[in-house]
Design a protein around this motif. Structure first.
Motif, mmCIF file in Angstrom:
data_model
loop_
_atom_site.group_PDB
_atom_site.id
_atom_site.type_symbol
_atom_site.label_atom_id
_atom_site.label_comp_id
_atom_site.label_asym_id
_atom_site.label_seq_id
_atom_site.Cartn_x
_atom_site.Cartn_y
_atom_site.Cartn_z
ATOM 1 N N SER A 308 0.854 -1.188 0.000
ATOM 2 C CA SER A 308 0.000 0.000 0.000
ATOM 3 C C SER A 308 0.888 1.235 0.000
ATOM 4 N N VAL A 309 0.649 2.133 -0.931
ATOM 5 C CA VAL A 309 1.507 3.314 -1.115
ATOM 6 C C VAL A 309 0.614 4.541 -1.304
ATOM 7 N N THR A 310 1.004 5.642 -0.688
ATOM 8 C CA THR A 310 0.286 6.909 -0.844
ATOM 9 C C THR A 310 1.244 7.993 -1.294
ATOM 10 N N LEU A 311 0.873 8.687 -2.369
ATOM 11 C CA LEU A 311 1.602 9.867 -2.812
ATOM 12 C C LEU A 311 0.954 11.093 -2.168
ATOM 13 N N ALA A 321 -5.602 24.838 -1.413
ATOM 14 C CA ALA A 321 -5.527 24.437 -2.817
ATOM 15 C C ALA A 321 -6.289 23.129 -3.051
ATOM 16 N N ASN A 322 -6.721 22.957 -4.299
ATOM 17 C CA ASN A 322 -7.175 21.664 -4.802
ATOM 18 C C ASN A 322 -6.002 21.016 -5.529
ATOM 19 N N TYR A 323 -5.909 19.683 -5.447
ATOM 20 C CA TYR A 323 -4.742 18.984 -5.987
ATOM 21 C C TYR A 323 -5.160 17.997 -7.074
ATOM 22 N N THR A 324 -4.308 17.901 -8.101
ATOM 23 C CA THR A 324 -4.492 16.922 -9.178
ATOM 24 C C THR A 324 -3.177 16.201 -9.407
ATOM 25 N N TRP A 325 -3.238 14.846 -9.432
ATOM 26 C CA TRP A 325 -2.038 14.040 -9.684
ATOM 27 C C TRP A 325 -1.991 13.602 -11.146
ATOM 28 N N TYR A 326 -0.751 13.568 -11.668
ATOM 29 C CA TYR A 326 -0.516 13.150 -13.057
ATOM 30 C C TYR A 326 0.607 12.126 -13.070
ATOM 31 N N LYS A 327 0.489 11.169 -14.026
ATOM 32 C CA LYS A 327 1.599 10.270 -14.330
ATOM 33 C C LYS A 327 1.963 10.503 -15.785
ATOM 34 N N GLU A 328 3.130 11.137 -15.943
ATOM 35 C CA GLU A 328 3.622 11.421 -17.300
ATOM 36 C C GLU A 328 2.509 12.034 -18.153
ATOM 37 N N ASN A 329 1.888 13.139 -17.577
ATOM 38 C CA ASN A 329 0.863 13.942 -18.252
ATOM 39 C C ASN A 329 -0.494 13.246 -18.372
ATOM 40 N N GLN A 330 -0.645 12.097 -17.775
ATOM 41 C CA GLN A 330 -1.939 11.433 -17.736
ATOM 42 C C GLN A 330 -2.598 11.741 -16.386
ATOM 43 N N THR A 331 -3.795 12.325 -16.451
ATOM 44 C CA THR A 331 -4.494 12.724 -15.226
ATOM 45 C C THR A 331 -4.926 11.494 -14.448
ATOM 46 N N LEU A 332 -4.609 11.496 -13.142
ATOM 47 C CA LEU A 332 -4.975 10.376 -12.285
ATOM 48 C C LEU A 332 -6.184 10.700 -11.419
ATOM 49 N N SER A 333 -6.115 11.800 -10.686
ATOM 50 C CA SER A 333 -7.231 12.130 -9.799
ATOM 51 C C SER A 333 -7.111 13.580 -9.362
ATOM 52 N N GLN A 334 -8.211 14.090 -8.823
ATOM 53 C CA GLN A 334 -8.238 15.420 -8.230
ATOM 54 C C GLN A 334 -8.856 15.268 -6.845
ATOM 55 N N GLU A 335 -8.015 15.374 -5.825
ATOM 56 C CA GLU A 335 -8.457 15.123 -4.467
ATOM 57 C C GLU A 335 -8.149 16.331 -3.582
ATOM 58 N N PRO A 336 -9.125 16.782 -2.744
ATOM 59 C CA PRO A 336 -8.904 17.963 -1.896
ATOM 60 C C PRO A 336 -7.720 17.808 -0.955
ATOM 61 N N GLY A 337 -7.507 16.603 -0.453
ATOM 62 C CA GLY A 337 -6.450 16.419 0.527
ATOM 63 C C GLY A 337 -5.054 16.361 -0.047
ATOM 64 N N GLY A 338 -4.924 16.234 -1.357
ATOM 65 C CA GLY A 338 -3.608 16.196 -1.980
ATOM 66 C C GLY A 338 -2.967 14.835 -2.016
ATOM 67 N N GLY A 339 -3.705 13.748 -1.674
ATOM 68 C CA GLY A 339 -3.117 12.413 -1.684
ATOM 69 C C GLY A 339 -3.627 11.570 -2.842
ATOM 70 N N TYR A 340 -2.783 10.620 -3.263
ATOM 71 C CA TYR A 340 -3.190 9.629 -4.268
ATOM 72 C C TYR A 340 -2.745 8.267 -3.736
ATOM 73 N N HIS A 341 -3.689 7.332 -3.623
ATOM 74 C CA HIS A 341 -3.424 6.087 -2.897
ATOM 75 C C HIS A 341 -3.443 4.881 -3.827
ATOM 76 N N PHE A 342 -2.396 4.027 -3.648
ATOM 77 C CA PHE A 342 -2.334 2.719 -4.309
ATOM 78 C C PHE A 342 -2.612 1.669 -3.226
ATOM 79 N N THR A 343 -3.722 0.961 -3.353
ATOM 80 C CA THR A 343 -4.034 -0.072 -2.365
ATOM 81 C C THR A 343 -3.055 -1.236 -2.465
ATOM 82 N N SER A 344 -2.737 -1.636 -3.700
ATOM 83 C CA SER A 344 -1.758 -2.707 -3.947
ATOM 84 C C SER A 344 -1.021 -2.322 -5.214
ATOM 85 N N ILE A 345 0.108 -1.674 -5.054
ATOM 86 C CA ILE A 345 0.807 -1.101 -6.198
ATOM 87 C C ILE A 345 1.391 -2.216 -7.055
ATOM 88 N N SER A 346 1.335 -1.989 -8.361
ATOM 89 C CA SER A 346 1.848 -2.991 -9.299
ATOM 90 C C SER A 346 3.060 -2.442 -10.028
#
Length: 472
Positions: A308-311, A321-346
């Motif tokens: 389990s991993v959290t960015l 602020a509102n936060y948006t995560w990207y992976k190599e310019n691909q939008t992942l999520s927009q979360e108020p808290g600024g976190g992006y969570h992998f339950t089981s990272i691959s």
């Protein structure tokens, strides 16, 4: 000769003198002369005034009188006169003909009243102060007190010679005057200015412009207080040691280009020689665009596939602020808290990430964050080179490869032999012989695990044929 004052009827003041009678008139030393003054009632002609020469002496039949105005004898011998007009400087007296050396006391309107204040010097709020009005007049004047710019038709402040403030207040500051009046006239004094000194009243603070305060704009805080003498002002910021240099010693605290660090609570102190007063706090909330976001990963350290991993993205901003995560310019999520969570990272989620923080005043991208997902080797793939028929005596290469992080180490084995045949991805057999036929397999290994793959080699009719099979 003795002179005394008696109260007369019909609003008349009587002034008398006594003298020694001579010749035809028998009088005693207690007999006297006086001038009676009578003025018209308010509903009659306002300028009508009657002066009567009166004596309690036994006078001759049909006596003759002499009237004096300002020391000069007037025409006429009557007992009564109606002078018009009566000027402020005029004085009137009378005498019995033949007794000109014994005139009555003079009657005259009030002289210009004088006003005084006690105690003299500075007047401080709460102290006792007395204003006194005085005027030379005969008959004696009556006094009335007024305050300038207050309707004199209203109830006067006082109808006594003195106007007394038992505990004078700041609201009593102003210009005062009095009138002195008798039946012959009325005079008004000059103004006397009463300046009541007092410490600052409650201090108030204001901010300009009103409304939202944005970083970089010009902002002015103003301190004001009712005080006499005028207060001096000092500005401070809450929780900053006031013994240090104050922010300002002016009524205004000016921020020409306000910064986010200027947010906080401010107050001012208004002070004069009589006291000081501290204002309430005013909160300055400076709005600003996000600062450069910081990024982190939790838990820190090596990231293993399946964990389990959290960015985490955070940025100083107001409003938040509102936060948006990207992976190599691909939008992942927009979360108020600024976190992006992998339950089981691959392993497929290995790569470069960044976040954007944004509010209505602007946006800012973070620096890049590389996520390195570690995992055991996947199923190795094996191959033979050259492919096809292999002539006895030639060379052949066995190849093994596997997806792994960190990179795998390779070891080659031949079935039923304990010792490895070779290490590395490529196992080369030179001068191939029939005895090289058999079952070969490679093992891919890193610290996260290992995986095997098998290759079968067979020599048929002087030729080496290869058949490849894999298993885990």
């Amino acid at each position: 000769m003795t002179v005394e004052r008696e109260a007369g009827e019909d609003d008349v003041d009587v002034f008398m003198f006594s003298f020694q009678q001579q010749q035809q008139v028998e009088v005693s030393s207690t007999d006297n002369f006086q001038v009676n003054v009578r003025k018209s009632s308010p509903n009659q002609h306002p300028t009508w005034t009657e002066l009567t020469c009166h004596s309690n002496c036994q006078l001759p039949v049909d006596p003759s009188y002499i009237w004096y105005k300002n020391g000069q004898q007037m025409e006429g011998k009557t007992k009564k006169i109606n002078p018009h007009p009566v000027n402020p400087e005029d004085q009137y007296s009378c005498a019995l003909s033949g007794y000109e050396s014994f005139p009555s006391p003079s009657v005259y309107p009030p002289k210009l009243p004088s006003v005084s204040v006690s105690p003299s010097g500075e007047i401080v709020e709460g102290s006792s102060v007395t204003l006194t009005c005085s005027s030379d007049a005969n008959p004696a004047a009556k006094y009335t007190w007024y305050k300038k710019n207050v309707n004199p038709d209203l109830q006067p402040l006082s109808k006594e010679p003195q106007l007394v403030f038992s505990s004078i207040q700041s609201s009593d500051s102003g210009e005062y005057y009095c009138t002195a009046e008798n039946q012959l006239g009325k005079r008004t004094s000059e103004y006397i200015f009463i300046d009541v000194k007092y410490p600052p009243k409650t201090s108030s603070v204001s901010v300009s412009p009103s409304g939202e305060i944005v970083e970089g704009s010009s902002v002015t805080l103003t301190c004001s207080s009712d005080a006499n003498p005028t207060a001096k002002y000092t500005w401070y910021k809450k929780n900053v040691n006031p013994d240090l240099q104050p922010l300002s010693k002016e009524p205004q605290l000016v921020f020409s280009s306000i910064q986010s660090s200027d947010s906080g609570e401010y107050y001012c102190i208004a002070e004069n020689q009589l006291g000081k007063r501290t204002s309430e706090y005013i909160f300055i909330d400076v709005k600003y665009a996000p600062k450069l976001p910081s990024v982190s990963v939790s838990p820190s350290g090596e990231i293993v596939e399946g964990s389990s991993v959290t960015l985490i993205c955070s940025s100083d901003a107001n409003p938040a602020a509102n936060y948006t995560w990207y992976k190599e310019n691909q939008t992942l999520s927009q979360e108020p808290g600024g976190g992006y969570h992998f339950t089981s990272i691959s392993s497929e989620e290995r790569g470069i990430y960044y976040c954007k923080s944004e509010n209505q005043y602007g946006q800012f991208n973070s620096s890049s964050l590389f996520i390195d997902v570690q995992y055991a080797p996947k199923l190795p793939s094996v191959s033979v080179s050259p492919s096809g028929e292999i002539v006895e005596g030639s060379s052949v290469n066995l190849n093994c490869s596997s997806d792994a992080n960190p990179a795998a180490n390779y070891t080659w084995y031949k079935e039923n032999e304990d010792s490895p045949k070779a290490s590395g991805q490529i196992f080369t057999i030179t001068d191939v012989r029939p005895e090289h036929s058999g079952n070969y397999y490679c093992e891919a290994q890193n610290r996260r695990g290992r995986h095997n793959s098998t290759l079968y080699l067979t020599v048929v009719a002087g030729k080496l044929c290869s058949l490849m099979f894999t298993h885990t």
